[in-house]
Scaffold this motif. Structure first.
Motif, PDB file in Angstrom:
ATOM      1  N   ARG A  17       0.795  -1.225   0.000  1.00  0.00           N
ATOM      2  CA  ARG A  17       0.000   0.000   0.000  1.00  0.00           C
ATOM      3  C   ARG A  17       0.827   1.274   0.000  1.00  0.00           C
ATOM      4  NH1 ARG A  17      -5.527  -1.253   1.774  1.00  0.00           N
ATOM      5  NH2 ARG A  17      -5.631  -3.492   2.101  1.00  0.00           N
ATOM      6  N   LYS A  18       2.151   1.133   0.161  1.00  0.00           N
ATOM      7  CA  LYS A  18       2.918   2.364   0.394  1.00  0.00           C
ATOM      8  C   LYS A  18       3.004   3.291  -0.825  1.00  0.00           C
ATOM      9  CE  LYS A  18       7.574   0.560  -0.307  1.00  0.00           C
ATOM     10  NZ  LYS A  18       8.776   0.031   0.296  1.00  0.00           N
ATOM     11  N   LEU A  19       2.746   2.747  -2.006  1.00  0.00           N
ATOM     12  CA  LEU A  19       2.789   3.614  -3.194  1.00  0.00           C
ATOM     13  C   LEU A  19       1.419   4.230  -3.518  1.00  0.00           C
ATOM     14  CD1 LEU A  19       5.117   1.468  -5.507  1.00  0.00           C
ATOM     15  CD2 LEU A  19       5.717   3.577  -4.323  1.00  0.00           C
ATOM     16  N   THR A  20       0.439   3.929  -2.662  1.00  0.00           N
ATOM     17  CA  THR A  20      -0.929   4.403  -2.934  1.00  0.00           C
ATOM     18  C   THR A  20      -1.016   5.915  -3.174  1.00  0.00           C
ATOM     19  OG1 THR A  20      -1.810   2.528  -1.734  1.00  0.00           O
ATOM     20  CG2 THR A  20      -3.312   4.374  -2.046  1.00  0.00           C
ATOM     21  N   GLU A  24      -2.788   7.636  -6.367  1.00  0.00           N
ATOM     22  CA  GLU A  24      -3.898   8.604  -6.256  1.00  0.00           C
ATOM     23  C   GLU A  24      -3.582   9.860  -7.052  1.00  0.00           C
ATOM     24  OE1 GLU A  24      -6.859   7.920  -5.136  1.00  0.00           O
ATOM     25  OE2 GLU A  24      -6.007   5.937  -4.734  1.00  0.00           O
ATOM     26  N   LYS A  25      -2.327  10.308  -6.942  1.00  0.00           N
ATOM     27  CA  LYS A  25      -1.906  11.522  -7.652  1.00  0.00           C
ATOM     28  C   LYS A  25      -1.992  11.296  -9.174  1.00  0.00           C
ATOM     29  CE  LYS A  25       1.359  15.270  -7.308  1.00  0.00           C
ATOM     30  NZ  LYS A  25       2.248  15.162  -8.469  1.00  0.00           N
ATOM     31  N   ASP A 333      11.745  -0.453  -6.131  1.00  0.00           N
ATOM     32  CA  ASP A 333      10.983   0.604  -5.437  1.00  0.00           C
ATOM     33  C   ASP A 333      10.938   1.865  -6.297  1.00  0.00           C
ATOM     34  OD1 ASP A 333      10.488  -0.221  -2.301  1.00  0.00           O
ATOM     35  OD2 ASP A 333      12.206  -1.227  -3.219  1.00  0.00           O
ATOM     36  N   LYS A 334      12.133   2.217  -6.811  1.00  0.00           N
ATOM     37  CA  LYS A 334      12.238   3.416  -7.649  1.00  0.00           C
ATOM     38  C   LYS A 334      11.388   3.244  -8.915  1.00  0.00           C
ATOM     39  CE  LYS A 334      16.478   4.775  -8.805  1.00  0.00           C
ATOM     40  NZ  LYS A 334      17.954   4.771  -8.705  1.00  0.00           N
ATOM     41  N   PHE A 335      11.496   2.059  -9.500  1.00  0.00           N
ATOM     42  CA  PHE A 335      10.799   1.807 -10.759  1.00  0.00           C
ATOM     43  C   PHE A 335       9.272   1.909 -10.576  1.00  0.00           C
ATOM     44  CE2 PHE A 335       8.798  -1.318 -13.701  1.00  0.00           C
ATOM     45  CZ  PHE A 335       9.027  -0.629 -14.880  1.00  0.00           C
ATOM     46  N   CYS A 336       8.761   1.260  -9.522  1.00  0.00           N
ATOM     47  CA  CYS A 336       7.302   1.252  -9.315  1.00  0.00           C
ATOM     48  C   CYS A 336       6.787   2.676  -9.046  1.00  0.00           C
ATOM     49  CB  CYS A 336       6.913   0.310  -8.179  1.00  0.00           C
ATOM     50  SG  CYS A 336       7.220  -1.421  -8.596  1.00  0.00           S
ATOM     51  N   GLN A 337       7.584   3.449  -8.324  1.00  0.00           N
ATOM     52  CA  GLN A 337       7.196   4.846  -8.060  1.00  0.00           C
ATOM     53  C   GLN A 337       7.258   5.664  -9.366  1.00  0.00           C
ATOM     54  OE1 GLN A 337       8.948   6.546  -4.531  1.00  0.00           O
ATOM     55  NE2 GLN A 337       8.679   8.631  -5.287  1.00  0.00           N
TER      56      GLN A 337
END
Ligand SMILES: Cc1ncc(COP(=O)(O)O)c(C=O)c1O
Length: 409
Positions: A17-20, A24-25, A333-337
């Motif tokens: 859930r941390k990239l939620t 949303e943005k 992490d970087k890629f998914c963000q």
């Protein structure tokens, strides 16, 4: 200002859930986001289960027995005994989701400082549950190269200390989709008997086995009666995650007596949920057959598309509805963000869960992501096109073939 607890400080946030906020943005900016990050199926809940809720008629919304209503436990026994678990209603404690079954199992069986061995990558919330119970997770690496098969028993033995109290397996596995074979389960049986350990079996995805593969529960193996605790849920089986209904099953009487005290402390599972759960047991086989066919197609769409992309490797899992894929990227992490913040293809993007959150070995999973195939095949295909385009332009693209195996050497 008073200070929150150490547990509160150390409690890990959910990697799923941390990239939620970034998703949303992206949505606010008008992008369509394909959610492959979370195991919330889009499959309809069985009609009988929904009708049971619609037809509910009562005057007092009461507590039920702490261990669950006798009629639900009886009905559940029918379900499990069709699977040859050979249990009685007394072997079941109904819980608020599979999550509570796991926390009750840990609280009942483990002391603070005790160690549990878990093949990794593993369901990330085990870290949170372990934190709640002051239990130490000892991860044991499984490898993408062999589809995340059970690690060698000799590797388990290397981790066993006088603090080791349990092994947790999730079968079929979240996040890898790996389905443990009967031979692997037999090997685990010998191990837990040799070292007198508990075997916690998380069977949230039992119904989701593909290509005619057979599911083996430790409940099918004789001699493990005192060692096994099954942790189960209706969330995935009936696509009923919001029902918050699960159960703990064991033949170990001492565990049952102690687990009941934890169940009593939280009074009762939900009443309506148990009525729905009872109706769910009568779900016709045809429902599961249709769902299985659909998930098999989705898996095939996803796995085939992934393996056709340059530098991508994805094993073909035997169960659940997840895959872990290795991508030619520097940092998951970087890629998914980046996918959410900085990329879109035809105004669409994909949300995935970085696999790092499913490992506790530092550095593991850096170039892996977990994807849940909980979208229809058309959306999955569009999501895969998006991913393919993203990999062409991602600034952190790498040609290197870093594997988890190399982390060990
Ligand atoms: C492996 C596994 N165990 C347990 C759970 C928790 O299930 P519940 O929704 O019943 O709390 C999940 C939920 O995704 C899961 O994937």
């Amino acid at each position: 200002m008073p200070k929150i607890s150490q547990k509160g400080q150390h409690m890990p946030a959910s990697p799923i859930r941390k990239l939620t906020p970034f998703a949303e943005k992206a949505k606010q900016e008008g992008k369509k986001v394909y959610h492959l990050n979370i195991g919330q199926p889009d499959i309809e809940t069985p009609e009988g289960m929904l009708n049971a809720v619609k037809n509910i008629d009562f005057k007092v919304w009461a507590y039920t027995a702490s261990e669950g209503t006798s009629s639900y436990r009886k009905k559940l026994t029918e379900y499990y005994n069709k699977l040859n678990y050979n249990i009685a209603p007394e072997n079941i404690i109904v819980t608020t989701g599979g999550s509570e079954a796991i926390t009750i199992a840990m609280s009942t069986c483990l002391n603070p400082g005790d160690e549990v061995i878990i093949p990794e990558p593993f369901y990330a919330n085990y870290n949170g549950f372990a934190c709640q119970s002051d239990v130490v997770v000892k991860p044991i690496l499984s490898f993408i190269e062999n589809g995340f098969a059970l690690p060698a028993i000799s590797d388990f033995e290397k981790l066993i200390t006088d603090k080791t109290k349990a092994i947790i397996i999730c079968n079929p596995n979240n996040p890898t989709g790996y389905l443990y074979s009967k031979t692997e389960m037999e090997a685990l049986k010998e191990l837990v008997l040799k070292y007198d350990l508990y075997l916690f079996a998380d069977e949230a995805y039992r119904e989701f086995c593909y290509d005619g593969r057979e599911f083996t529960s430790p409940m099918h193996l004789s001699g493990l009666e005192e060692n096994v605790i099954v942790m189960d849920t209706v969330s995935k089986r009936y696509s009923a995650c919001g029902a918050r209904l699960g159960c703990l099953i064991t033949k170990n009487k001492e565990v049952l007596v102690a687990a009941l005290k934890f169940a009593q402390a939280r009074l009762s599972p939900g009443m309506i949920e148990q009525i729905a759960g009872e109706a769910a047991v009568d779900t016709p086989d045809a429902y599961f057959e249709t769902v299985n066919v659909e998930y098999t197609h989705r898996r095939d769409v996803l796995v085939n598309a992934l393996n056709q992309m340059d530098g991508v490797f994805c094993p073909n899992p035997g169960g659940a509805f997840y895959v872990v894929a290795r991508l030619p990227i520097d940092n998951a992490d970087k890629f998914c963000q980046w996918m959410l913040e900085s990329f879109s293809y035809e105004n669409q993007t994909v949300m995935m869960a970085p696999a790092t959150g499913f490992y506790s070995t530092p550095g593991a999973g850096q170039n892996e992501v977990r994807m849940a195939y909980v979208l229809n095949q058309t959306d999955l295909k569009s999501a895969m096109t998006c991913l393919q385009e993203a990999l062409k332009v991602y600034p952190g693209k790498t040609e290197s073939k870093t594997t988890i195996a190399s982390l060990q050497s």
